[in-house]
Design a protein around this motif. Structure first.
Motif, PDB file in Angstrom:
ATOM      1  N   UNK A 148     -40.313  -1.282 -61.612  1.00 28.82           N
ATOM      2  CA  UNK A 148     -39.424  -0.210 -62.061  1.00 28.82           C
ATOM      3  C   UNK A 148     -39.132  -0.296 -63.546  1.00 28.82           C
ATOM      4  N   UNK A 149     -39.235  -1.486 -64.132  1.00 35.47           N
ATOM      5  CA  UNK A 149     -38.985  -1.671 -65.556  1.00 35.47           C
ATOM      6  C   UNK A 149     -40.208  -1.458 -66.417  1.00 35.47           C
ATOM      7  N   UNK A 150     -41.341  -1.112 -65.812  1.00 32.67           N
ATOM      8  CA  UNK A 150     -42.588  -0.929 -66.564  1.00 32.67           C
ATOM      9  C   UNK A 150     -42.779   0.540 -66.932  1.00 32.67           C
ATOM     10  N   UNK A 151     -43.247   0.756 -68.152  1.00 32.96           N
ATOM     11  CA  UNK A 151     -43.566   2.101 -68.609  1.00 32.96           C
ATOM     12  C   UNK A 151     -45.076   2.156 -68.838  1.00 32.96           C
ATOM     13  N   UNK A 152     -45.726   3.127 -68.242  1.00 32.71           N
ATOM     14  CA  UNK A 152     -47.177   3.240 -68.306  1.00 32.71           C
ATOM     15  C   UNK A 152     -47.575   4.453 -69.129  1.00 32.71           C
ATOM     16  N   UNK A 153     -48.526   4.240 -70.049  1.00 34.95           N
ATOM     17  CA  UNK A 153     -49.048   5.349 -70.846  1.00 34.95           C
ATOM     18  C   UNK A 153     -50.570   5.332 -70.751  1.00 34.95           C
ATOM     19  N   UNK A 176     -45.982  -1.306 -70.694  1.00 30.30           N
ATOM     20  CA  UNK A 176     -44.937  -2.066 -71.373  1.00 30.30           C
ATOM     21  C   UNK A 176     -43.847  -2.423 -70.390  1.00 30.30           C
ATOM     22  N   UNK A 177     -43.360  -3.653 -70.480  1.00 37.59           N
ATOM     23  CA  UNK A 177     -42.282  -4.067 -69.579  1.00 37.59           C
ATOM     24  C   UNK A 177     -41.041  -4.379 -70.393  1.00 37.59           C
ATOM     25  N   UNK A 178     -40.023  -3.582 -70.234  1.00 37.66           N
ATOM     26  CA  UNK A 178     -38.724  -3.744 -70.885  1.00 37.66           C
ATOM     27  C   UNK A 178     -38.820  -3.804 -72.402  1.00 37.66           C
ATOM     28  N   UNK A 179     -39.843  -3.217 -72.981  1.00 38.45           N
ATOM     29  CA  UNK A 179     -39.994  -3.194 -74.423  1.00 38.45           C
ATOM     30  C   UNK A 179     -40.359  -4.526 -75.051  1.00 38.45           C
ATOM     31  N   UNK A 180     -40.477  -5.565 -74.237  1.00 35.73           N
ATOM     32  CA  UNK A 180     -40.759  -6.895 -74.770  1.00 35.73           C
ATOM     33  C   UNK A 180     -42.249  -7.126 -74.913  1.00 35.73           C
ATOM     34  N   UNK A 181     -42.996  -6.875 -73.878  1.00 29.87           N
ATOM     35  CA  UNK A 181     -44.426  -7.166 -73.900  1.00 29.87           C
ATOM     36  C   UNK A 181     -45.223  -5.915 -73.556  1.00 29.87           C
TER      37      UNK A 181
END
Length: 138
Positions: free
Chosen positions: A104-109, A119-124
């Motif tokens: 749920x914390x991952x953003x996929x592009x 990207x996971x939580x803007x960290x990695x």
């Protein structure tokens, strides 16, 4: 590879032959994900404690006792599974829920083709290539 070439020319030729992907033989390309969460030593210790009471018996008697214990254990597990309402067992269901929460914390592009930037939580940030079935996180 140069060290291998000096050590064994046949091995070097075999590994550099076209059509041999590095992921099949190079340690740096092996998956680091655990395939089994159980150590061999733990399995041996569990088995030894399971047969401890009958280890001093003659071999056929010991095997008969072990077989009966295993049959009771399998039947007990089957009875437990019959009472479950979900399609998968509780431990696996719990792992799936944990992984769903993490995802749920991952953003996929989409990057084009079968590539995605995750990207996971803007960290990695990781590059996932679905065509090659690999990820930059290894």
């Amino acid at each position: 590879m140069e060290e291998l070439k000096n050590l064994d020319m046949d091995a070097y030729a075999w590994l550099t032959k076209p059509g041999k992907p590095h992921r099949n033989w190079s340690r740096s390309h092996f998956s680091t994900h655990v395939k089994c969460h159980m150590l061999l030593n733990n399995m041996c210790e569990s088995f030894n404690s399971f047969i401890f009471a009958c280890r001093d018996k003659p071999i056929l008697t010991m095997l008969e006792i072990v077989m009966c214990k295993l049959m009771r254990r399998i039947q007990g597990r089957m009875d437990k599974m019959k009472n479950l309402t979900k399609e998968i067992c509780p431990k696996i269901f719990k792992k799936v829920d944990i992984n769903k929460a993490k995802a749920g914390g991952c953003v996929t592009m989409w990057s084009g083709g079968g590539k995605f930037q995750v990207g996971s939580s803007g960290i990695s940030q990781y590059i996932v290539d679905l065509d090659l079935r690999n990820c930059s996180c290894r």
